[in-house]
Design an enzyme around this catalytic site. Structure first.
Site, mmCIF file in Angstrom:
data_model
loop_
_atom_site.group_PDB
_atom_site.id
_atom_site.type_symbol
_atom_site.label_atom_id
_atom_site.label_comp_id
_atom_site.label_asym_id
_atom_site.label_seq_id
_atom_site.Cartn_x
_atom_site.Cartn_y
_atom_site.Cartn_z
ATOM 1 N N ASP A 8 -10.641 2.697 -3.450
ATOM 2 C CA ASP A 8 -11.154 1.399 -2.998
ATOM 3 C C ASP A 8 -12.580 1.146 -3.484
ATOM 4 O O ASP A 8 -13.420 2.050 -3.501
ATOM 5 C CB ASP A 8 -11.169 1.340 -1.468
ATOM 6 N N GLU A 39 0.333 -0.123 -5.232
ATOM 7 C CA GLU A 39 -0.667 0.950 -5.268
ATOM 8 C C GLU A 39 0.000 2.274 -5.651
ATOM 9 O O GLU A 39 -0.526 3.353 -5.387
ATOM 10 C CB GLU A 39 -1.384 1.048 -3.916
ATOM 11 N N TRP A 40 1.138 2.162 -6.296
ATOM 12 C CA TRP A 40 1.927 3.331 -6.698
ATOM 13 C C TRP A 40 1.102 4.336 -7.494
ATOM 14 O O TRP A 40 1.000 5.516 -7.107
ATOM 15 C CB TRP A 40 3.149 2.813 -7.449
ATOM 16 N N PRO A 41 0.448 3.940 -8.610
ATOM 17 C CA PRO A 41 -0.273 4.975 -9.375
ATOM 18 C C PRO A 41 -1.445 5.586 -8.618
ATOM 19 O O PRO A 41 -1.701 6.799 -8.762
ATOM 20 C CB PRO A 41 -0.741 4.230 -10.625
ATOM 21 N N LEU A 42 -2.121 4.799 -7.799
ATOM 22 C CA LEU A 42 -3.233 5.344 -7.013
ATOM 23 C C LEU A 42 -2.810 6.557 -6.200
ATOM 24 O O LEU A 42 -3.509 7.580 -6.158
ATOM 25 C CB LEU A 42 -3.780 4.248 -6.077
ATOM 26 N N TYR A 43 -1.650 6.489 -5.582
ATOM 27 C CA TYR A 43 -1.179 7.580 -4.719
ATOM 28 C C TYR A 43 -0.482 8.684 -5.505
ATOM 29 O O TYR A 43 -0.402 9.816 -5.046
ATOM 30 C CB TYR A 43 -0.277 7.021 -3.612
ATOM 31 N N ASP A 97 0.830 -1.206 0.000
ATOM 32 C CA ASP A 97 0.000 0.000 0.000
ATOM 33 C C ASP A 97 0.866 1.258 0.000
ATOM 34 O O ASP A 97 2.096 1.173 0.114
ATOM 35 C CB ASP A 97 -0.942 -0.029 1.210
#
Length: 417
Positions: A220, A192-196, A159
């Site tokens: 999510d 979850e690199w691109p999400l953040y 995460d």
């Protein structure tokens, strides 16, 4: 009733393969079970022993996955999400499982899962803490990777919470990728690199694909229809960026399957299953396999949909038409085949008719001279041999999806005397 303008999206240029993380893993999308959406961070094992995050939950899911046909259908990972560790590292700086809820430790749990012919996934975070406030891996990437390998872990969900400087996100994810590879153990790496990073700038997907086996792009999933549609809308809006980077060894991850829970009608559950197959998405269920209704189980174990999802060509599908509250998505399959999803986005009224033809589906050119069409959802039905001029009418329920495969039939010239 308003009719929106017909929008075709040309994506021929998006089918160029990209180079991937070379760890030999996730050559087709990962399949399994993940605890988060259904069980979240329930750590009150005194009040709710059946549903709290403890070793028995994962052992019971592993048992059911073998007994009830999930493993046979292709679901192989039992994945722990957040809230498993102790709040303190041990004297050697290693993560340790909560001693009350995981008294046997993660290695024993991995052994149990492996004995069933399944694989174990675990969760950690690139920053100082996990999203739920447990110890993060920042400053401990090598020791945590070694710990997971020593325990026999097969997948890491990593995460992106509590990174002091978002500019370090990419470096953190790359460092953990290297650390995992250096252990010598095969560990699927879920990022979850691109999400953040999307919160600040467009991510570098070429770098992400060389670092991770799959990656979350968007927020999510929740147990509600609007959550599923927001994921689909975001994916379609960004498909020119997302589609080219997906392929064997690296996949866009639209988050968990919530089929078998509380928030979706059966038509909406069929839509999620169909669209996750079209998107070549990891199929990570988050539900209670110990208590799931037969229709949800049948849908999740549908061998035809799973075969589409797991197609070895590994091309991600995309939206090609948006008109009159319908959407058409398609995905190229191996053997020059095609899968088509027709989704009814109208949330009023009854079933609506949609005609598939060259006019609404340019890829129908596959049917020159002939093709075989099979309906997979809502029910399996052979729709027979069609040709370039055919018009195939389907009925689609509100919020539902009709899923079809199109298989070209080669013509052979007759022998001449």
């Amino acid at each position: 009733m308003g009719v929106s303008n017909t929008v075709f999206i040309g994506l021929v240029s998006l089918l160029v393969p990209a180079s991937s993380l070379d760890n030999g893993l996730a050559l087709t999308p990962t399949m399994g079970w993940l605890h988060w959406e259904r069980f979240m961070c329930n750590i009150d094992c005194d009040a709710d022993p059946q549903n709290c995050i403890r070793e028995e939950l994962f052992m019971e899911m592993a048992d059911v996955m073998v007994k009830e046909g999930w493993k046979e259908a292709g679901y192989e990972f039992v994945c722990i999400d957040d809230c498993w560790p102790s709040h303190e590292r041990d004297a050697q700086g290693r993560l340790q499982a909560d001693p009350k809820r995981f008294p046997s430790g993660i290695k024993k749990l991995a052994d149990y899962v492996h004995a069933k012919g399944l694989k174990l996934g675990i969760y950690a975070d690139v920053g100082t803490n996990t999203c739920a406030g447990y110890p993060g891996s920042l400053g401990y990437y090598d020791i945590d990777a070694k710990t997971f390998a020593d325990w026999g872990v097969d997948l890491l969900k990593f995460d992106g919470c509590f990174m002091p400087d978002w500019h370090q996100l990419g470096e953190g994810y790359m460092n953990m990728s290297r650390a995992l590879n250096q252990t010598g153990r095969s560990i699927v790496y879920s990022c979850e690199w691109p999400l953040y990073e999307w919160q600040h700038q467009q991510p570098d997907y070429e770098a992400i694909r060389k670092t991770c086996n799959h990656w979350r792009n968007y927020g999510d999933v929740y147990d509600q229809w609007t959550s599923v549609t927001s994921i689909l809308d975001w994916t379609a809006d960004h498909q020119k960026i997302l589609v080219p980077v997906a392929g064997p060894g690296g996949w866009n991850d639209p988050d968990m399957l919530i089929i078998g829970n509380f928030g979706l009608s059966h038509d909406q559950q069929q839509t999620q299953m169909a669209m996750w197959a079209i998107m070549a998405a990891p199929l990570l269920m988050s539900n209670d396999l110990r208590n799931i209704c037969p229709k949800a189980k049948e849908l999740l174990q549908n061998k035809h949909i799973i075969a589409i999802n797991q197609d070895p060509l590994g091309k991600q599908g995309y939206r090609t038409l948006k008109a009159d509250s319908f959407e058409v998505w398609e995905r190229p399959l191996s053997g020059n085949r095609l899968v088509v999803a027709v989704m009814n986005r109208q949330e009023i009224g009854g079933p609506r008719r949609f005609t598939i033809s060259v006019a609404t589906l340019p890829s129908w050119q596959l049917c020159d001279p002939k093709c075989n069409v099979t309906q997979i959802l809502p029910v399996y039905q052979e729709m027979g041999v069609q040709n370039l001029l055919s018009k195939v009418m389907v009925k689609v329920n509100p919020t539902g999806t009709t899923l079809l495969t199109v298989n070209p039939i080669k013509s052979y010239p007759h022998d001449t005397l």
